[in-house]
Design a protein around this motif. Structure first.
Motif, PDB file in Angstrom:
ATOM      1  N   ALA A  77     -17.796  -4.828  -4.690  1.00 51.44           N
ATOM      2  CA  ALA A  77     -16.821  -5.021  -5.776  1.00 51.44           C
ATOM      3  C   ALA A  77     -15.858  -3.833  -5.837  1.00 51.44           C
ATOM      4  N   ALA A  78     -16.388  -2.631  -5.644  1.00 51.30           N
ATOM      5  CA  ALA A  78     -15.533  -1.437  -5.669  1.00 51.30           C
ATOM      6  C   ALA A  78     -14.580  -1.423  -4.469  1.00 51.30           C
ATOM      7  N   ALA A 112     -13.290  -4.022  -3.056  1.00 48.97           N
ATOM      8  CA  ALA A 112     -12.334  -5.140  -3.098  1.00 48.97           C
ATOM      9  C   ALA A 112     -11.450  -5.121  -4.339  1.00 48.97           C
ATOM     10  N   ARG A 113     -11.736  -4.216  -5.258  1.00 47.11           N
ATOM     11  CA  ARG A 113     -11.053  -4.190  -6.540  1.00 47.11           C
ATOM     12  C   ARG A 113      -9.601  -3.720  -6.414  1.00 47.11           C
ATOM     13  N   PHE A 114      -8.693  -4.374  -7.106  1.00 42.58           N
ATOM     14  CA  PHE A 114      -7.346  -3.833  -7.265  1.00 42.58           C
ATOM     15  C   PHE A 114      -6.760  -4.342  -8.570  1.00 42.58           C
ATOM     16  N   ALA A 115      -5.811  -3.578  -9.087  1.00 45.37           N
ATOM     17  CA  ALA A 115      -5.251  -3.908 -10.393  1.00 45.37           C
ATOM     18  C   ALA A 115      -4.244  -5.041 -10.268  1.00 45.37           C
ATOM     19  N   ARG A 116      -4.156  -5.839 -11.313  1.00 47.23           N
ATOM     20  CA  ARG A 116      -3.063  -6.816 -11.386  1.00 47.23           C
ATOM     21  C   ARG A 116      -1.761  -6.041 -11.340  1.00 47.23           C
ATOM     22  N   ASP A 117      -0.717  -6.746 -10.922  1.00 48.80           N
ATOM     23  CA  ASP A 117       0.594  -6.079 -10.838  1.00 48.80           C
ATOM     24  C   ASP A 117       1.057  -5.672 -12.233  1.00 48.80           C
ATOM     25  N   ILE A 164     -10.593  -3.112   0.809  1.00 49.91           N
ATOM     26  CA  ILE A 164     -10.379  -4.264   1.669  1.00 49.91           C
ATOM     27  C   ILE A 164      -9.374  -5.179   1.001  1.00 49.91           C
ATOM     28  N   ARG A 197      -4.221   0.982  -3.370  1.00 52.25           N
ATOM     29  CA  ARG A 197      -4.738  -0.386  -3.390  1.00 52.25           C
ATOM     30  C   ARG A 197      -3.620  -1.395  -3.676  1.00 52.25           C
ATOM     31  N   ARG A 198      -2.823  -1.078  -4.675  1.00 51.46           N
ATOM     32  CA  ARG A 198      -1.715  -1.985  -5.002  1.00 51.46           C
ATOM     33  C   ARG A 198      -0.741  -2.078  -3.826  1.00 51.46           C
ATOM     34  N   TYR A 228       1.730 -11.746  -5.566  1.00 54.43           N
ATOM     35  CA  TYR A 228       0.729 -10.687  -5.806  1.00 54.43           C
ATOM     36  C   TYR A 228      -0.296 -11.190  -6.825  1.00 54.43           C
ATOM     37  N   PHE A 265     -13.343 -11.241  -8.612  1.00 58.97           N
ATOM     38  CA  PHE A 265     -14.694 -11.678  -8.976  1.00 58.97           C
ATOM     39  C   PHE A 265     -15.295 -10.665  -9.931  1.00 58.97           C
TER      40      PHE A 265
END
Lengths: 303, 303
Positions: free
Chosen positions: A295-296, A298-303, B218, B257-258, B291, B300
């Motif tokens: 999870a860490a 693959a995590r990214f913030a919404r735009d 990722i 990440r973004r 995006y 998830f």
């Protein structure tokens, strides 16, 4: 009993760049059940010969897996597979396949299994998958797996299975073959139209895609530095997925996504040792810890 | 000027199962700048011949791209590439490469470019990448790209470039060649030790991996139903990434990440049409909308 798994129990001789094991425990029902048993009460339906030892039996029963549906054929030999992997874990060469007792396998379901709410039909003859489905007085949440051989030889029967299934697991190559479409999104749309409301396309080290009710989810694979033996990774993925679904008791979007990640995580452990060596001692805490790490990653913030 | 891009400007003849275009605008600096220009003020440094038309120039300038670093060689011809893709977009065959004016390319940086805070050194001779770096009085945040040819022919100079770069973009095959490691995690660790604190390994339709300060990320690829022409997707990825980084003005984990996701999204648009057809009219709103869709596809819950 929460979940019944019907599939192969095998002895595998496996060679990879990292070494070799001979006649080690394997088979789709074995890999899948070792994963599901971390999440829920699991019984397997399969067949073995006299070379399936008490040690094998103890290994599975020690994980709480109910073997009352595992038929033992006197004088018979267990399904045997021999294969070799190159430097690229995706390239696998089958050296020998001996069906042995699996050739005449007729699934025998103990009465106690027929109340299970979840069923995983491993990669076997679609005719047998249909026989198993017919046995349940109330249709359980049903997942199935298949392979090129059945896609080619029994497409009609396979379609019947798909119509009666909730979830289908295939790898990307099988999805293309099944649908005749090169593009995975097109393949997914075509296959989804045949019945299964949840389609999981596994892409090995590249993760897996979920298609359900027009929605999608992309699960990353857990990156591994050492892939010792990828045998059974796909079955373990299906096991982790189905175990999480049986534990959640729902096919809601959030639960499907979590199940995908649990499947990916479980599969990654399988690849770290030969045969079921890593899976046999795995704990749910290790699964959860790696889930959080993925999870860490693959995590990214919404735009 | 926020960002300077040094790289190729090309005319491409491309054949895919979806059609063919002849002498269409291409090159790493073109794809990358069309993506970055959605995020920040961009100038490109490159060279073209007389066959680079006013229409080409207007297309780029219409996107706000500063062409004062684009040298035009009288009587010369623009770098020309001809290639063909099969049903699998990952399989690409080069039919012709004519370096033309690119063969004697010496980057000329306008004074106004030398205050830029960000620099993207496209895939050119590492000697030239070093010359460009030497021109900046204060080292900008520097990203570089490279390819097999330079890995083989100028490994020492390439190492010098890497030592002076913050960010390296490679694809998975290049990462393996550069490091001599088959496994991507091992390859990443090996390459990261040479200097770039941020390493991006692009895997085409399978997404991309980020390695930075021992952490990882990722990014999924945005799934496409129609891949018309994948030419320039990798350069567009780098452009989307660098544009987002220049706009954020930071290499913090969240921003990296973004940037990865912006890169993946920008690249997906490139694949939807031939050459720069889709990219040339793309808006930042379309980027942001996709995006969000990719975020929804990859989301998830923690366990």
């Amino acid at each position: 009993m929460d979940l019944v798994i019907v599939g192969s129990v095998a002895l595998d001789t496996i060679e990879t760049p990292r070494g070799k094991v001979e006649r080690a425990l394997g088979g789709s029902a074995v890999y899948a059940s070792l994963a599901t048993s971390l999440f829920c009460r699991t019984g397997i339906v399969g067949v073995v010969g006299e070379d399936f030892t008490d040690d094998h039996r103890r290994l599975l029963e020690g994980r709480g897996i109910d073997l009352s549906g595992l038929e033992s054929v006197a004088g018979g030999r267990t399904f045997f597979w021999q294969g070799r992997y190159g430097a690229d874990p995706n390239e696998r060469e089958t050296i020998t396949t001996e069906l042995n007792v699996f050739e005449r396998f007729r699934p025998r379901l103990p009465e106690a299994f027929l109340g299970a709410g979840h069923l995983f039909l491993g990669n076997i003859d679609p005719e047998l998958q249909l026989l198993v489905l017919d046995r349940f007085p109330e249709r359980p949440v049903t997942a199935c797996d298949t392979m090129n051989y059945w896609i080619e030889s029994k497409p009609e029967r396979l379609r019947d299975v798909l119509e009666r299934s909730d979830i289908l697991f295939v790898n990307d190559g099988e999805a293309r073959q099944l649908s005749g479409e090169t593009n995975l999104l097109r393949a997914a749309r075509s296959i989804s139209a045949w019945g299964p409301r949840v389609l999981v396309i596994k892409k090995g080290e590249h993760g897996a895609h979920l298609f359900a009710r027009g929605e999608g989810f992309i699960a990353p694979a857990f990156p591994l530095e050492d892939v010792v033996d990828p045998t059974g990774a796909g079955d373990t993925f299906a096991g982790g997925f189905m175990g999480a679904i049986a534990a959640a008791g729902s096919l809601e979007d959030e639960d499907l996504r979590r199940a995908m990640v649990f499947g990916a995580v479980a599969a990654s452990f399988t690849c770290e040792r030969f045969s079921v060596e890593r899976l046999a001692g795995l704990t749910i805490e290790e699964i959860r810890e790696r889930y959080d790490r993925l999870a860490a990653l693959a995590r990214f913030a919404r735009d």
